[in-house]
Enzyme design. Structure first.
Site, PDB file in Angstrom:
ATOM      1  N   HIS A  38      -2.640  -1.167  -3.302  1.00 47.98           N
ATOM      2  CA  HIS A  38      -3.774  -0.258  -3.126  1.00 47.98           C
ATOM      3  C   HIS A  38      -3.566   0.956  -4.026  1.00 47.98           C
ATOM      4  O   HIS A  38      -2.629   1.733  -3.812  1.00 47.98           O
ATOM      5  CB  HIS A  38      -3.886   0.184  -1.665  1.00 47.98           C
ATOM      6  CG  HIS A  38      -4.170  -0.936  -0.713  1.00 47.98           C
ATOM      7  ND1 HIS A  38      -3.941  -0.837   0.636  1.00 47.98           N
ATOM      8  CD2 HIS A  38      -4.686  -2.179  -0.916  1.00 47.98           C
ATOM      9  CE1 HIS A  38      -4.289  -1.969   1.231  1.00 47.98           C
ATOM     10  NE2 HIS A  38      -4.740  -2.795   0.300  1.00 47.98           N
TER      11      HIS A  38
ATOM     12  N   ASP B 168      -4.320  -4.634   6.015  1.00 46.40           N
ATOM     13  CA  ASP B 168      -4.759  -5.497   4.923  1.00 46.40           C
ATOM     14  C   ASP B 168      -3.619  -6.425   4.505  1.00 46.40           C
ATOM     15  O   ASP B 168      -2.485  -5.976   4.327  1.00 46.40           O
ATOM     16  CB  ASP B 168      -5.204  -4.650   3.729  1.00 46.40           C
ATOM     17  CG  ASP B 168      -5.798  -5.487   2.602  1.00 46.40           C
ATOM     18  OD1 ASP B 168      -6.463  -6.498   2.913  1.00 46.40           O
ATOM     19  OD2 ASP B 168      -5.602  -5.137   1.429  1.00 46.40           O
TER      20      ASP B 168
ATOM     21  N   SER C 263       0.856  -1.190   0.000  1.00 47.71           N
ATOM     22  CA  SER C 263       0.000   0.000   0.000  1.00 47.71           C
ATOM     23  C   SER C 263       0.891   1.238   0.000  1.00 47.71           C
ATOM     24  O   SER C 263       1.684   1.414  -0.921  1.00 47.71           O
ATOM     25  CB  SER C 263      -0.953  -0.022   1.198  1.00 47.71           C
ATOM     26  OG  SER C 263      -1.855   1.064   1.149  1.00 47.71           O
ATOM     27  N   THR C 264       0.822   2.082   1.022  1.00 48.38           N
ATOM     28  CA  THR C 264       1.593   3.318   1.063  1.00 48.38           C
ATOM     29  C   THR C 264       3.093   3.038   0.910  1.00 48.38           C
ATOM     30  O   THR C 264       3.662   2.262   1.666  1.00 48.38           O
ATOM     31  CB  THR C 264       1.355   4.051   2.398  1.00 48.38           C
ATOM     32  OG1 THR C 264      -0.046   4.188   2.604  1.00 48.38           O
ATOM     33  CG2 THR C 264       2.019   5.412   2.383  1.00 48.38           C
TER      34      THR C 264
ATOM     35  N   MET D 157      -0.025   1.226   4.935  1.00 49.52           N
ATOM     36  CA  MET D 157      -0.774   1.669   6.101  1.00 49.52           C
ATOM     37  C   MET D 157      -1.920   0.706   6.358  1.00 49.52           C
ATOM     38  O   MET D 157      -2.555   0.215   5.425  1.00 49.52           O
ATOM     39  CB  MET D 157      -1.297   3.084   5.848  1.00 49.52           C
ATOM     40  CG  MET D 157      -1.998   3.728   7.031  1.00 49.52           C
ATOM     41  SD  MET D 157      -2.210   5.518   6.772  1.00 49.52           S
ATOM     42  CE  MET D 157      -3.085   5.561   5.216  1.00 49.52           C
TER      43      MET D 157
END
Length: 369
Positions: free
Chosen positions: A202, A298, A176-177, A295
């Site tokens: 993401h 997940d 993600s991030t 972040m």
């Protein structure tokens, strides 16, 4: 705790006002100033010493990318890009992440006020996460020296229908991030004959196609945005579309990509947990899985399911992660058998995927009590 001090940089007075209003609603955030262009922003950074910058791309006197590149060279600090949901906006934002921006927040082209209000929780979370990061220079990748591997296919192609379910390894990656850059580092390190890789990052729908094209340009593997029913083949990497879950399924003769338009899982679509669960069911211990920077949590439970199915599992370490949320959650859950810095992950995935399955399980013995 001290508040996160934010400087909002955007040439639109409306956007500056809306962003400021959204951010100050969070008691942990203080907007210390705004700026309509990079030259004014430069002076306000010196005066106000903010913790985080929100930065637009298209601005007068100096574009956001040029400003960001100068900023990361002269005065590195956490930056969250504010970008448009267009193909051009996606390309520019991905370039900004390469230059050192921590994350991005997309602004719509219509119904600005209501859409920004709906995204208040998201932008506040991203700014607070950015404040906890350390600005990083772009990672320079040293390609792995791997000798070409030829098989009988170079002389006589294998007839269709050969192979058995679960017999060939598939690498699964979630992020993600900070993940767009982490994935670049992994893919740039892979040789052209690497085992197939499936990836859930993401990312908004408008960004996943351009992201896949950028990864294809920098990797020796063939990288694409996954299509429903697409066969999974060695030397290829498949990135989940930004609007659908990516699953790996067995269709009776081979593993294929399946796209699913179900609801968001862990507030994400695509979801890493969905990909990992499908891998546990259809590939099992032939999976080699890694959860990278991001972040939230997940992918943590999905990684645990893969580990319980006998698959080697690993996570990115905290020092090399932009945000150690997802890999940290998996590590604390006992889902990962190994924790490695980013620059070692590609080599480890490749080694585990090329070992016999039982040997890979032994090589990835649990190290987290």
């Amino acid at each position: 705790m001290e508040k996160v001090r934010v400087l909002v940089v955007d040439d639109s007075a409306l956007v500056r006002k809306l962003l400021s209003t959204m951010l100050v609603c969070d008691p942990a955030i203080e907007v210390v100033g705004t700026a309509p262009d990079p030259l004014i922003a430069r002076e306000k950074i010196k005066q106000l010493n903010p913790d985080v910058l929100t930065l637009d791309v298209e601005m007068p006197r100096m574009d956001g990318l040029t400003f960001l590149e100068n900023l990361m060279r002269l005065r590195p600090m956490p930056v969250v890009m504010v970008s448009s949901l267009t193909e051009q906006g996606a390309e520019v934002t991905l370039r900004a992440l390469e230059l050192g921006a921590v994350d991005f927040f997309t602004k719509p082209s219509s119904d600005l006020a209501s859409s920004f209000a709906a995204g208040a929780e998201e932008i506040c979370a991203k700014v607070k996460a950015a404040a906890r990061t350390r600005p990083r220079q772009r990672t320079v990748v040293r390609r792995l020296e791997v000798a070409p591997r030829l098989s009988a296919d170079a002389v006589l192609p294998l007839s269709q229908g050969a192979g058995t379910r679960g017999g060939s390894p598939i690498i699964a990656i979630g992020a993600s991030t900070g993940g767009t850059e982490a994935i670049r580092v992994v893919l740039e390190s892979m040789p052209p004959d690497a085992p197939p890789i499936v990836i859930t990052q993401h990312i908004p729908a408008a960004f996943s196609g351009p992201f896949a094209k950028r990864m294809d340009a920098c990797s020796a593997m063939r990288v694409c945005e996954a299509r429903d029913g697409q066969p999974i083949q060695p030397g290829h990497a498949y990135i989940a579309p930004g609007s659908q879950h990516l699953l790996v399924m067995w269709d009776g003769a081979r593993h294929v990509c399946r796209l699913h338009d179900g609801p968001p899982v862990n507030r994400h679509k695509p979801s890493v947990d969905v990909l990992f669960r499908s891998m546990a069911a259809s590939v099992g211990k032939a999976t080699v899985a890694a959860l990278l920077t991001g972040m939230g949590d997940d992918g943590a439970r999905g990684l645990l399911e893969l580990s319980q199915a006998g698959a080697p599992t690993l996570v990115q370490d905290e020092d090399s992660s932009v945000v150690w949320g997802m890999p940290g959650a998996a590590w604390k859950l006992g889902a990962a058998r190994e924790m490695l810095p980013l620059d070692q992950i590609a080599a480890r995935l490749l080694k585990l995927a090329r070992l016999p399955i039982d040997s890979a399980q032994r090589a990835a013995a649990p190290v987290n009590g």
